[in-house]
Design a protein around this motif. Structure first.
Motif, short mmCIF file in Angstrom:
data_model
loop_
_atom_site.label_atom_id
_atom_site.label_comp_id
_atom_site.label_asym_id
_atom_site.label_seq_id
_atom_site.Cartn_x
_atom_site.Cartn_y
_atom_site.Cartn_z
N TRP A 64 0.82 -1.22 0.00
CA TRP A 64 0.00 0.00 0.00
C TRP A 64 0.85 1.27 0.00
O TRP A 64 0.33 2.35 0.07
N ASN A 65 2.16 1.10 -0.08
CA ASN A 65 3.03 2.28 -0.18
C ASN A 65 3.14 2.70 -1.64
O ASN A 65 2.96 1.89 -2.54
N PRO A 66 3.47 3.98 -1.87
CA PRO A 66 3.68 4.42 -3.26
C PRO A 66 4.81 3.62 -3.89
O PRO A 66 5.82 3.34 -3.25
N SER A 67 4.61 3.25 -5.17
CA SER A 67 5.61 2.41 -5.82
C SER A 67 6.87 3.19 -6.15
O SER A 67 7.97 2.69 -6.03
N GLY A 68 6.70 4.45 -6.61
CA GLY A 68 7.86 5.27 -6.89
C GLY A 68 8.52 4.99 -8.23
O GLY A 68 9.63 5.42 -8.46
N TYR A 69 7.87 4.24 -9.11
CA TYR A 69 8.44 4.08 -10.45
C TYR A 69 7.34 4.14 -11.49
O TYR A 69 6.18 3.89 -11.20
N ASP A 70 7.75 4.48 -12.71
CA ASP A 70 6.79 4.61 -13.79
C ASP A 70 6.71 3.32 -14.59
O ASP A 70 7.69 2.58 -14.67
N ILE A 71 5.56 3.09 -15.16
CA ILE A 71 5.40 1.97 -16.09
C ILE A 71 4.92 2.57 -17.39
O ILE A 71 3.87 3.24 -17.41
N ASN A 72 5.71 2.39 -18.46
CA ASN A 72 5.35 3.14 -19.67
C ASN A 72 4.11 2.60 -20.35
O ASN A 72 3.44 3.31 -21.07
N GLN A 73 3.80 1.32 -20.14
CA GLN A 73 2.60 0.79 -20.77
C GLN A 73 1.61 0.38 -19.69
O GLN A 73 1.84 -0.59 -18.97
N HIS A 74 0.54 1.16 -19.52
CA HIS A 74 -0.44 0.78 -18.51
C HIS A 74 -1.83 0.91 -19.08
O HIS A 74 -2.17 1.87 -19.76
N MET A 75 -2.66 -0.11 -18.82
CA MET A 75 -4.02 -0.10 -19.36
C MET A 75 -4.98 0.59 -18.42
O MET A 75 -6.09 0.93 -18.80
N ILE A 76 -4.59 0.75 -17.14
CA ILE A 76 -5.42 1.53 -16.22
C ILE A 76 -4.57 2.69 -15.72
O ILE A 76 -3.36 2.70 -15.91
N ASP A 77 -5.23 3.66 -15.07
CA ASP A 77 -4.49 4.83 -14.60
C ASP A 77 -3.38 4.41 -13.66
O ASP A 77 -3.59 3.62 -12.74
N TYR A 78 -2.22 4.97 -13.90
CA TYR A 78 -1.10 4.60 -13.05
C TYR A 78 -0.05 5.71 -13.11
O TYR A 78 0.21 6.27 -14.17
N SER A 79 0.52 6.03 -11.97
CA SER A 79 1.65 6.96 -11.96
C SER A 79 2.59 6.49 -10.86
O SER A 79 2.30 5.55 -10.12
N SER A 80 3.73 7.14 -10.74
CA SER A 80 4.70 6.69 -9.74
C SER A 80 4.19 6.91 -8.32
O SER A 80 4.76 6.40 -7.37
N GLN A 81 3.09 7.66 -8.19
CA GLN A 81 2.51 7.85 -6.87
C GLN A 81 1.56 6.70 -6.49
O GLN A 81 1.15 6.60 -5.33
N SER A 82 1.21 5.88 -7.48
CA SER A 82 0.27 4.79 -7.18
C SER A 82 0.94 3.76 -6.28
O SER A 82 2.16 3.73 -6.15
N THR A 83 0.10 2.91 -5.70
CA THR A 83 0.65 1.94 -4.75
C THR A 83 1.32 0.78 -5.48
O THR A 83 1.10 0.56 -6.67
#
Lengths: 404, 426
Positions: A64-83
């Protein structure tokens, strides 16, 4: 004889646990179970001791912590702040995406190649043999790397599409194949797109109803309707007519060169495409062999009998040979689908962010929670595999020969 | 006199068959040009093959064998295509990685002896006494590859003789089953407690050592073959046991086997390799730190065994029930029935699947590059990282693909040969 006469327990000796077949299996099972439990206990005990020394009790809170990395291909909303949990979900969807696309392409190619390998044309059947032996006998990881290199090294850079004397050109002004990925048109939904979609959905329902009706009619009257062509007509015509009547609400957004890169349309990354193609081409070789074996397993008498009944060539295939071959083909097909899904974990080699890349890759490395991550990773793959095999087994049971 | 009706007195000389009905023309007519559609397809496919060769051969045939760097290839006006120098330059590395040069005769010798060891398994014309060598080969190969003292291997071997001696001594007084159990127990106890102190002591008395080589120096094709062969050798018996367990009437045995097989088949090999590389140490007593290659071999073996079990189970299930009943009717016990009646037939049915699993295992050894071992693919990445060969792609990948292809293709051909040889129908 003597065994049946003696009531159990009457003259029970300890050695009967080993020498009497009535008790021996119980003895063996008890010993095995004890060994198993001791072994598992030993492993888990070691784990807790080691984790206690390293001061890392198993804890899934990091999800449940922020992941802190980006994923360039995502089918749902995602940013480095996501868990991290969301990164896991993104990875899962990416795995499912490439597995789904791969299974479809591999099946189409595999059936095609498997049938062509049985062709009477020497050069065609030889070509297909060469294809199968080449793809089957080289590791899939090498194919993935190979495909990735082809796209990165041989396709043009986006900037070569620019200017008057560009060295590269888009296909029909709609598709651009670059070393950064493929750019393809994206559908846009304008005012009044809903009726078009509804009509399209209704026409698909209509196709099914029509097929059922045509089948009943054939049973009753013996008259055969051109089901396939009417189906094709139903598929396209109503939707296109509505689209035109409503003033073309559904359009296409074409990719266009803006600055140094393409904008608009869908961007399919090379990692996805190379993984998809490599997995499909590799698995297609195995599916082709399964299809060939399935068709060859059907007795020649079957097609001769069908021909003797006066059926035409294509009906012999679709009504007699294929339904029987399908029974032989489905079980290996299931295991090929499973293999493809599991092989998609090699995405990590080309940087496609699937389950292994997110949960088993960056999340693991950043949080250091190896135990938890790998456990979740294995369980997720296990769940996917069991689901696929369950669904396919239901299908298999529906086409299986019903015996008595 | 009535004129005699015309009667031919001598035979006509046989005419040659019409052109197009014999030899290559007939073959072409039957197989390539049997109809208009077929002719068009044949011509198109032929043109396609010619085009591919036309594009590929000029690229591939280049006088670049002696180049020592990519830039040398690019600067040479005679070289317009492939730069094969990388294979020549790095051949040794692709085969052995960083295995010391002067010791490379050892893996080569092990590789040569491997053929001697597997010959009696593969071909029944080879003298049977070589099977004893086959049984000893794994230990010999370990000694040759890793070096060091030979005593631990010899002591492990001695364990089998100890077990046999215990069995022999007890079989009279204590009965067959007790003797077997105690024999196995004695061997295990010897391996756990006896081997290392005795080996150390004997090494002190009679040194039998060759230069040791660390696992981190292993790599290249040698590593693939080592992992692949060890996996094949160990997964086969394990797979048989698991298959029998899955077919067993005993509930607990069956449940454990099914659970194991389905779990392993449900997860990708790469997750198991992750377990081997980062997780396995958690599950072992503190301070145990055994070799990464050994951990990988264990995981690959456990992985392949589950697939092997399914293949063999298919063979077991395909046998008619009468075979089992006939074995029972003859009064054979379970193991005798399995060994003499069921297994020979079931294994014969499952040969294609077994060899397929072996091939899959050998190809899967490439996955170790992801956890950082230097198999050919891992080496290809590091070679591409050097300044000399930065940017080389196709030549390396093609060469690696060819190496694997040779091995896997010959395995699949062998399986066909075996199927034919064992075929008892007409």
């Amino acid at each position: 004889m003597a065994m049946a006469d003696q009531p159990a327990g009457k003259s029970f000796r300890l050695s009967m646990l080993l020498y009497d077949t009535r008790y021996r299996s119980i003895t063996i099972q008890v010993i095995m179970l004890t060994l198993f439990v001791i072994g598992v206990w030993w492993l888990i005990n070691n784990m807790y001791t080691n984790l206690a020394i390293a001061n890392k009790a198993p804890d899934f809170g990091f999800l449940w912590n922020p992941s802190g990395y980006d994923i360039n291909q995502h089918m749902i909303d995602y940013s480095s702040q996501s868990t991290n949990a969301r990164a896991w979900l993104v990875g899962l969807l990416n795995t499912l995406l490439v597995a789904f696309l791969g299974c479809i392409l591999a099946t189409v190619l595999g059936v095609f190649i498997g049938v062509l390998r049985l062709s009477k044309n020497w050069i065609i059947s030889r070509l297909m043999t060469v294809y199968i032996e080449t793809f089957r006998n080289v590791p899939v990881l090498l194919w993935i790397l190979f495909a990735n290199s082809i796209f990165i090294d041989t396709l043009p850079q986006p900037k070569t599409f620019r200017g008057e004397n560009a060295t590269s050109h888009m296909l029909w002004d709609a598709f651009a194949f670059t070393n950064r990925g493929f750019y393809i048109p994206k559908p846009t939904f304008g005012e009044g797109y809903l009726p078009v979609l509804i009509v399209f959905a209704l026409s698909i329902v209509a196709i099914f109803i029509f097929r059922k009706w045509a089948y009943k009619r054939q049973e009753a009257t013996g008259e055969i309707l051109p089901v396939f062509w009417i189906g094709v007509g139903l598929f396209f015509i109503p939707a296109i007519v509505t689209q035109l009547v409503m003033g073309s609400p559904i359009g296409l957004e074409y990719p266009a060169l803006k600055g140094f890169n393409f904008k608009g349309g869908f961007h399919l990354r090379n990692s996805l495409i190379s993984l998809w193609l490599a997995l499909s081409l590799y698995t297609a070789a195995f599916i082709a062999e399964a299809v060939r074996a399935g068709i060859m397993a059907i007795n020649k008498g079957q097609s001769e009998a069908a021909a003797a009944l006066g059926l035409r060539q294509n009906r012999v295939m679709s009504l007699v040979v294929l339904p029987q071959a399908l029974r032989v083909i489905i079980p290996p097909l299931i295991s090929q689908y499973l293999n493809l899904t599991k092989n998609s974990s090699l995405a990590i080699a080309v940087g496609y962010m699937d389950l292994t890349g997110t949960l088993g890759g960056i999340t693991l490395n950043q949080t250091g929670r190896a135990l938890e991550c790998i456990l979740l990773l294995m369980l997720t793959y296990l769940a996917i595999s069991l689901t696929i095999s369950m669904v396919m087994n239901i299908y298999n049971n529906s086409v299986k020969l019903k015996e008595r | 006199m009535k004129p005699e009706p015309y009667v031919r007195r001598e035979m006509l000389a046989p005419q040659p068959a019409p052109l197009g009905e014999t030899g290559i023309l007939r073959w072409m007519k039957a197989n390539l040009f049997s109809g208009p559609v077929n002719s068009v397809i044949s011509i198109a496919a032929g043109l396609f093959v010619l085009y591919v060769l036309y594009r590929l051969l000029p690229w591939a045939i280049q006088p670049s064998w002696n180049a020592t760097s990519l830039s040398q290839c690019q600067d040479d006006p005679n070289i317009t295509g492939a730069c094969w120098g990388v294979i020549h330059d790095r051949f040794n590395q692709l085969m052995f990685a960083f295995y010391p040069h002067e010791l490379q005769w050892r893996p080569l010798l092990a590789f040569g002896l491997m053929f001697v060891a597997i010959a009696p398994v593969l071909f029944d014309k080879v003298p049977r006494f070589l099977l004893a060598f086959t049984a000893m080969f794994p230990l010999l190969a370990i000694w040759l590859l890793w070096g060091g003292s030979a005593w631990p291997e010899l002591m492990v071997l001695a364990g089998f003789f100890i077990g046999y001696a215990v069995h022999k001594a007890l079989v009279g007084p204590a009965g067959e089953l007790t003797a077997i159990i105690l024999g196995v127990l004695a061997t295990l106890l010897w391996w756990i407690f006896g081997v290392s102190p005795v080996a150390e002591m004997l090494q002190g008395v009679v040194p039998l050592d060759i230069t040791p080589v660390e696992s981190s120096k292993f790599g290249g094709l040698m590593l693939s073959i080592t992992i692949g062969l060890a996996g094949i050798a160990f997964s086969f018996p394990l797979g048989i046991i698991l298959a029998l367990g899955r077919q067993s009437d005993m509930f607990i045995i069956k449940t454990l086997s099914v659970g194991y097989i389905e779990f392993i088949r449900g997860v990708p090999l790469i997750t198991l390799l992750f377990v081997a590389s980062v997780l396995l140490n958690y599950f072992l007593p503190r301070g145990t730190n055994f070799d990464l290659i050994l951990r990988v071999v264990i995981m690959v073996t456990l992985f392949a065994a589950a697939y092997m079990a399914e293949v063999i189970r298919g063979g077991l299930a395909a046998l008619p029930k009468g075979q089992y009943e006939a074995a029972d009717a003859l009064g054979l016990d379970y193991w005798k029935a399995m060994r003499l009646i069921i297994m020979p037939q079931a294994l014969k049915i499952s040969i294609p699947g077994i060899v397929g699993t072996f091939i899959g295992l050998f190809k899967d050894t490439t996955l170790v590059s992801i956890i950082g071992l230097l198999d050919p693919i891992g080496l290809a990445n590091s070679i591409r990282g050097t300044t000399d060969w930065n940017g080389i792609v196709w030549e390396l990948y093609l060469f690696i693909a060819l190496m694997f292809w040779v091995f896997t293709f010959s395995m699949s051909r062998y399986s066909m040969y075996l199927e034919n040889k064992l075929k008892t129908t007409h």
